[in-house]
Structures are given as structure tokens and as C-alpha cells.
Motif scaffolding. Structure first.
Motif, PDB file in Angstrom:
ATOM      1  N   ARG A   1       0.829  -1.212   0.000  1.00  0.00           N
ATOM      2  CA  ARG A   1       0.000   0.000   0.000  1.00  0.00           C
ATOM      3  C   ARG A   1       0.859   1.256   0.000  1.00  0.00           C
ATOM      4  O   ARG A   1       0.474   2.287  -0.572  1.00  0.00           O
ATOM      5  N   GLY A   2       2.017   1.184   0.630  1.00  0.00           N
ATOM      6  CA  GLY A   2       2.930   2.324   0.602  1.00  0.00           C
ATOM      7  C   GLY A   2       3.374   2.643  -0.816  1.00  0.00           C
ATOM      8  O   GLY A   2       3.438   3.815  -1.221  1.00  0.00           O
ATOM      9  N   LEU A   3       3.686   1.604  -1.581  1.00  0.00           N
ATOM     10  CA  LEU A   3       4.065   1.816  -2.986  1.00  0.00           C
ATOM     11  C   LEU A   3       2.908   2.418  -3.774  1.00  0.00           C
ATOM     12  O   LEU A   3       3.097   3.333  -4.594  1.00  0.00           O
ATOM     13  N   GLN A   4       1.704   1.923  -3.519  1.00  0.00           N
ATOM     14  CA  GLN A   4       0.531   2.439  -4.223  1.00  0.00           C
ATOM     15  C   GLN A   4       0.226   3.876  -3.822  1.00  0.00           C
ATOM     16  O   GLN A   4      -0.172   4.693  -4.667  1.00  0.00           O
ATOM     17  N   ARG A   5       0.417   4.202  -2.551  1.00  0.00           N
ATOM     18  CA  ARG A   5       0.133   5.560  -2.077  1.00  0.00           C
ATOM     19  C   ARG A   5       0.981   6.597  -2.813  1.00  0.00           C
ATOM     20  O   ARG A   5       0.529   7.706  -3.101  1.00  0.00           O
TER      21      ARG A   5
END
Length: 712
Positions: free
Chosen positions: A224-228
Motif C-alpha cells: 500500500r505504501g508503494l501504491q500511495r
């Protein structure tokens, strides 16, 4: 010198490459069996791992090089087998500086590099920090603890995955616009079971599966960090385990004793979003293949500019080619030898054939019997595989760098025992034994009962069942009176029940018969923190430093003992010497800072030391707490508040408690009763320390009648 020239060549060559670099997140999942994940066909709760598998290439027959954490990770990061990098057991040796790791290759290509590790066997002092701009390996300790016990609430040898993932995301917030290589290590699946109940309750009959579910949730936080930051399309993700877990197969409940597929077959998934990929691959591969595959897929250099790996690039398989051709895979398990002086197992996988070499070598057909239930009784095949192994190992040892032995110092013996690993029992290399001596060593498979007794003794210590722990240790010592691991564990158990006369006798026995660093360190801690005889602790550290004079942790522990003797000048000299050797040594920075801050005229340097600790260890709760106390004493409440808040957010045990008390006191001083109440109520819900619980309860009861208090 040769390594420096190689890295300079890499930097010059890679600097001329035009395409915009892609990122890589390498996630290592400690102690994770492939056959317990959803994407490998099991009824698991692993949606995030399964998502990576759907988008990438899943390897059905990937093998670890050893069922031991430290050596296996060394092979993942270097692409070399243990006979070359010479890490055969946890903590025994240091990864040679001459080896070029993935992090060093990426850094030469102008990538930012960072690592966030979750357990002691892979901390920076064992060489794993090579090539990383930032290496986070701090473990939360209760302040003033005598020993790091096996109790999950008190141990500092591991940290939970959600803390690791949070650190990764905090780092990513500041570095997502630069090309990066990050290693994230999760240890939650490793015993003891201590993941949140919400996940454990998903599998009431299998806590192991609940631990995997929690780890998967933490992996989801990384994704999710990468997606954020909208970089998932240019960030590759590799998921791989260092080894599996026995779970009762072949009589082995845990790992590190036997070499069956239950502990050697690992999940391995590579997702490279900008590339068309084969979804499932059934060819035999090894974790040593990861480094060469990354170098190939990320176009990090020509073959002549990159070290010669033992592993092979799997890019052809990922792109759909049917096979890499015939190759042999090597594995070993040397922990039983170094811990108990049992036979050191080695083996080879050649196509469908697998040899486990030992006092009673066994052969298995992996195509027909992957679970290794039916041994192949074929003497001719066994001899052929044994000859192949004998020919293969010298090839793996060619041009290897000098051995770097580790002095298992300061925290190492506590940390590894808290994880259930044994203390090193012998330092003689198996290669130094004659064939006749080697043949006399006991077969690990014949000592499963001893192995399980030792594991049970550690488990009893973890749960505080000291009487049962003592009973098991005494049973072990009846069979082997010189078993140092059992002696040290028994000494700790006797200390825990305050049978100090028995503990004294055991430590005297240790000092008479064992002069290894593990024994000397535990004895020093006992004399310093239990018996309050710091002179005896100094004697132990002098014996250790006579063998390993540059061991920073031993120097720091000796300085602590000198300070307890009232010899502040010697303590200061020792701490400065430790920092001369390793300027980022956290304990030395904090201890010297506190020593100078307590004297006259040393406040400015103390502040510099505390700030250096935070700069070198930005996610260390101890560093932020110490700097917070310093800032509070200087009257800079705002800065103190900032650092106490960070200490609290990065910690779950002792430092969390102390930081929350400090935050409550600052809120009280500022008249903010609402915040003070919130901090104290948080403490009452989370603390495992009965003393802290009483203090927080008393403060809450007298909320409107208490004058400001601050931590000292």
C-alpha cells in the motif's frame, strides 16, 4: 582493494546507462513454508502474497541453502553458497567485506539503499549492513532489564512486522522520488507465537497459519505504501523465505536440525511489473539465484562488471523459456555441529534426485515423492550423488575470502537464546576433522529427542515455567555434562528463581571450563546486573577482549562495569575507544552521552552524541527517548515532546512505557489534562510491567492533584 576497484568500475559503467532506473523491494519471510500459502494451494489467509503471485512468477521448486536464518540471508544477498561466504551458523562469522552484495551493486548504480530487519541473526554487526545507506536493526528493550529473557514481552531479539512495515513507509515518504533498493525482513512466523489475536484466532488449530496471516497483512502495508506514492508500476517486488518449518514432519517441529523439504523448500515469487512474465515455474531453483536474476532484470551491468555468482539468472525462465538445463543445487545444515558437535549435514539436488549426506546418507526422488516419505534404496545412485557432492564443494570454495570470525558479544548470546537458537558449542571447523573423527560424530536424526528437549526448555523459559526449564536442562546435562548451551540456560533459569548459590556455581563452572565469548558475556551480565560485582564483570570482559580486542559491544559492557565501580574516567575512555572503532555504535553513543550529561561542562558534547544516535538510528526508540530527556533538561519542551512521541511510536515495551510516562508528565505540566489522561489510559491498556501499571494507575487517580514529574 579488488572490491573497491570493482565497485568503481560498476559506478562508472552504470552511470552511463540511459534508461530510468526501476525500484526493487526485496521482502524476506522468515521461517515460511511454501505449502502454507494460498498461492501454493493451501487454504490460507494470504491475500497480499497471493496478489504478488498473480502478477509475477511463482517458483514451485525453490530451495534454501540451509534452514538457518543468517547463512540463508547471506546467500540471498550475495548469490553465493555458504562454503564461499562462510556463514554456516548464526553469529559465528561475519559476512566477508570482500563479497559484493546486492545493496552495494545498487548503490554503485546511484540507488538509495535501505534495510529494515526484524531479528537479531541478520543485524548489521554480522556484515548484513554492507552497501545500505540506512540499516534499521534496533530492538526494543525494557529499561534496566537484567537479562533479555525468553518472555516475548521482554525479549529484544525480534520486533513485529507492523513496526517494520511502519518504518519502511516512513522511509518511503522521504525517498519515493529517488530510485531505491530496499530489503524488508519479517520474522513473525518464527516461534514463539506472539502475533495479534485477531490473526491467530483465524486458525485456532494452527497458530503457525495465524502468524503467516499477520505477516501477510504487514506485507500488504508495504504494498500500500508503494501504491500511495503511485510507484507500484515501476517497483519490482520479490518475496522469498530463508527457510521453512518442520511442523512435525520427519519428527522435527521447528528447523535448523534436519534437511528435508519441509525446511528447505521455500516460497519464491518475483513480480517485475514492466515485464511479461511466466506465471508458474516448476524448475529447480535456489535462493542463490535471486542476486544474479536481479542484476540481469534491472540491467545493472555486463557480466564482466559484476561478481561471478554461484546462482544463475532466472530471467530466461521468467520470460517463458522452458529450462536452464541441468544444474546441481547445494544445501547444508551446520548448526547441529557448532551447537552440539553432531554431524554437519550437506546435500545436493540433481534433477529429481536429492542426496542428504550424513552418517546414514539418504536419497529421495523429488518428482515422485516431494514430501520425502519413501527413501530410495539404490546404492549405485547414492554413490554417484556422493561423488558429485565431493566434486561440487571444492568448486564452491574456490577463491573464497578470508574467514571473519565473530566474537559473540554484549547482546548476542541473550538475543540468539531468546530466539531459541543455541550458544556456539564448538569453534572447530568440520574441515579440520579427519574422516575418522567426522565419522564418529552423532547423527542429528538420532538425537531428535535431545533437540526437542532443548527447544522445550527454551519454550518453558519463554513462558516463565522455570521449574520445567530446569528439569529439562538437568536432563540434557545428565547425558552431556559439557553441553554449554544447557549450562547457560540452566544458569539463567536459576537466576530467574533467585537460586543465586546454584547460579554462582554454574557461572564458576563456565569460567573454569569455557572461555568463549558467549559464556563470558552472559557471566559478565550476571555479575554486573544480578550480583552487583562489577569487578568480576570487568574480569570476564578482559578475558573476552584478550581474544577479540576490537569488539565494540564488549568494550561498551566493560565501560558500564567500570562506571559501576565508580571509575568514570576509565568508563569514558572505553566508550570513546568503542566509538573510534565504530562511530555509529548506539549503546556507546547513548552511554557516553548520559555520562557526559551527568557531569559538569559536558552538556554540549552530550547533546551532539544523542543527536548522532538519532541520525545514525532514526527509528531507535532508545535514541529518541534519550535525546528527549536531554532536551527536556535543557528546557526545550517542544523538542522533548517531539522525540518522546517518536520513541513511543517506535516502541512496544519498556521504552514505550517510559516515553508515555514522559508525555503524560509534559501534558500535566502544560495543564493538558485530556492528553495526560489519554497517555495514562494507553499505558494501562498496553504495559506488561506491573510497576509501570501501578505508577500509571496512581497518576490517573490523582490526575488533578499531582505536581509535574519528569523521567530522570
Amino acid at each position: 582493494m579488488k572490491k573497491a576497484a570493482l565497485l568503481l568500475t560498476l559506478a562508472l559503467f552504470l552511470g552511463a546507462c540511459a534508461p530510468k532506473p526501476k525500484n526493487l523491494v526485496l521482502i524476506t519471510m522468515d521461517t515460511t513454508r511454501a505449502d502454507r500459502l494460498g498461492c501454493y494451494g493451501y487454504d490460507a489467509h494470504t491475500p497480499h502474497i497471493d496478489e504478488v503471485a498473480r502478477e509475477g512468477s511463482l517458483f514451485r521448486r525453490a530451495f534454501a541453502v540451509t534452514p538457518i536464518t543468517g547463512p540463508s540471508h547471506a546467500s540471498i544477498l550475495t548469490g553465493m553458497y555458504p562454503p564461499f561466504h562462510q556463514m554456516r551458523d548464526n553469529s559465528k562469522t561475519i559476512l566477508p567485506d570482500e563479497l559484493v552484495s546486492l545493496a552495494e551493486i545498487f548503490r554503485a548504480a546511484d540507488y538509495r539503499t535501505a534495510a529494515f530487519v526484524a531479528a537479531y541473526p541478520v543485524i548489521g554487526k554480522f556484515g548484513f549492513s554492507q552497501g545500505f545507506d540506512q540499516f534499521s536493526d534496533h530492538f526494543d528493550a525494557g529499561l534496566g532489564e537484567v537479562f533479555v529473557t525468553n518472555l516475548p514481552s521482554a525479549g529484544v531479539s525480534r520486533r513485529p512486522g507492523d513496526v517494520v512495515a511502519r518504518e519502511f513507509n516512513a522511509w518511503l515518504d522521504s525517498h519515493h522520488e529517488q530510485p531505491f533498493f530496499v530489503w524488508v525482513h519479517f520474522y513473525d512466523v518464527h516461534k514463539p507465537v506472539d502475533s495479534p489475536e485477531d490473526f491467530i484466532s483465524l486458525f485456532p488449530d494452527s497458530p503457525y497459519d495465524g502468524e503467516i496471516a499477520f505477516m501477510d497483512d504487514c506485507i500488504g502495508s508495504v504494498l500500500r505504501g508503494l501504491q500511495r506514492h503511485e510507484i507500484e508500476d515501476r517497483t519490482g517486488v520479490i518475496l522469498v523465505a530463508d527457510h521453512g518449518e518442520g511442523l512435525g514432519d520427519h519428527g522435527e517441529e521447528t528447523h535448523a536440525l534436519l534437511s528435508f523439504n519441509s525446511t528447505l523448500n521455500v516460497p519464491m515469487i518475483l513480480s517485475i511489473p514492466w515485464m511479461e512474465q511466466a506465471n508458474e515455474i516448476s524448475e529447480n531453483v535456489s535462493i542463490v539465484d535471486i542476486a544474479p536474476t536481479v542484476v540481469d532484470a534491472w540491467k545493472l551491468g555486463k557480466k564482466t562488471s559484476i561478481p561471478e555468482f554461484h546462482g544463475m539468472s532466472l530471467l530466461p525462465l521468467i520470460k517463458g523459456e522452458p529450462s536452464l538445463g541441468r544444474r546441481r543445487l547445494y544445501f547444508e545444515c551446520f548448526l547441529p555441529y557448532f551447537s552440539f558437535k553432531w554431524y554437519p549435514t550437506r546435500g545436493i539436488i540433481d534433477g529429481s534426485d536429492k542426496l542428504i549426506e550424513g552418517p546414514q546418507s539418504s536419497v529421495w526422488n523429488l518428482d515422485e515423492d516431494f514430501e520425502e516419505i519413501r527413501e530410495i534404496r539404490d546404492p549405485e545412485l547414492r554413490r554417484r550423488l556422493e561423488n558429485e557432492l565431493l566434486e561440487f564443494v571444492p568448486h564452491l570454495e574456490e577463491h573464497r575470502p578470508p574467514l571473519r570470525e565473530s566474537s559473540v558479544s554484549r547482546e548476542t548470546i541473550e538475543q540468539l537464546q531468546a530466539l531459541g537458537y543455541t550458544a556456539s558449542h564448538t569453534t572447530t571447523e568440520p574441515s579440520e576433522l579427519s574422516p575418522e573423527e567426522l565419522a564418529q560424530l552423532p547423527d542429528p536424526r538420532s538425537n531428535l529427542d535431545v533437540w526437542e528437549d532443548y527447544n522445550d526448555a527454551n519454550n518453558m523459559a519463554r513462558t516463565g515455567n522455570w521449574s520445567k526449564c530446569i528439569e529439562l536442562c538437568q536432563k540434557l546435562l545428565q547425558n552431556e555434562p559439557g553441553n554449554l548451551s544447557a549450562i547457560l540456560l540452566l544458569a539463567r533459569a536459576k537466576t530467574a528463581i533467585m537460586d543465586f548459590s546454584a547460579a554462582d556455581a554454574l557461572y564458576e563452572k563456565v569460567l573454569q571450563h569455557f572461555r568463549g565469548p558467549d559464556a563470558l558475556t552472559q557471566a559478565a551480565l550476571y555479575y554486573l546486573r544480578v550480583q552487583k560485582t562489577p569487578a568480576k564483570a570487568v574480569e570476564c570482559m578482559d578475558l573476552l577482549l584478550a581474544q577479540w580486542p576490537t569488539d565494540v559491544d564488549a568494550i561498551t559492557l566493560r565501560a558500564e562495569a567500570k562506571l559501576a565501580l565508580g571509575d568514570a574516567p576509565s568508563a569514558e575512555d572505553g566508550l570513546r575507544h568503542a566509538l573510534d572503532i565504530r562511530p555509529d555504535a548506539l549503546d556507546a553513543l547513548l552511554q557516553l552521552g548520559k555520562l557526559l550529561d551527568s557531569g559538569a561542562g559536558g552538556h554540549e558534547e552530550a547533546g551532539n552524541l544523542f543527536n548522532a544516535a538519532v541520525e545514525h538510528h532514526p527509528f531507535s526508540p532508545e535514541a529518541h527517548f534519550s535525546l528527549g530527556v536531554f532536551e527536556l533538561r535543557q528546557g526545550r519542551t517542544g523538542e522533548a515532546l517531539r522525540h518522546f512521541t517518536k520513541a513511543s511510536s517506535y516502541s512496544r515495551s519498556g521504552v514505550f512505557d517510559q516515553a508515555h510516562l514522559a508525555l503524560a508528565m509534559i501534558a500535566r505540566d502544560q495543564g493538558d489534562t485530556s492528553s495526560e489522561r489519554q497517555y495514562l489510559e494507553d499505558l494501562l491498556r498496553t504495559t506488561h510491567d506491573t510497576g509501570v501499571h501501578r505508577q500509571a494507575k496512581a497518576l490517573l487517580d490523582e490526575l488533578t492533584h499531582t505536581s509535574p514529574r519528569f523521567p530522570s
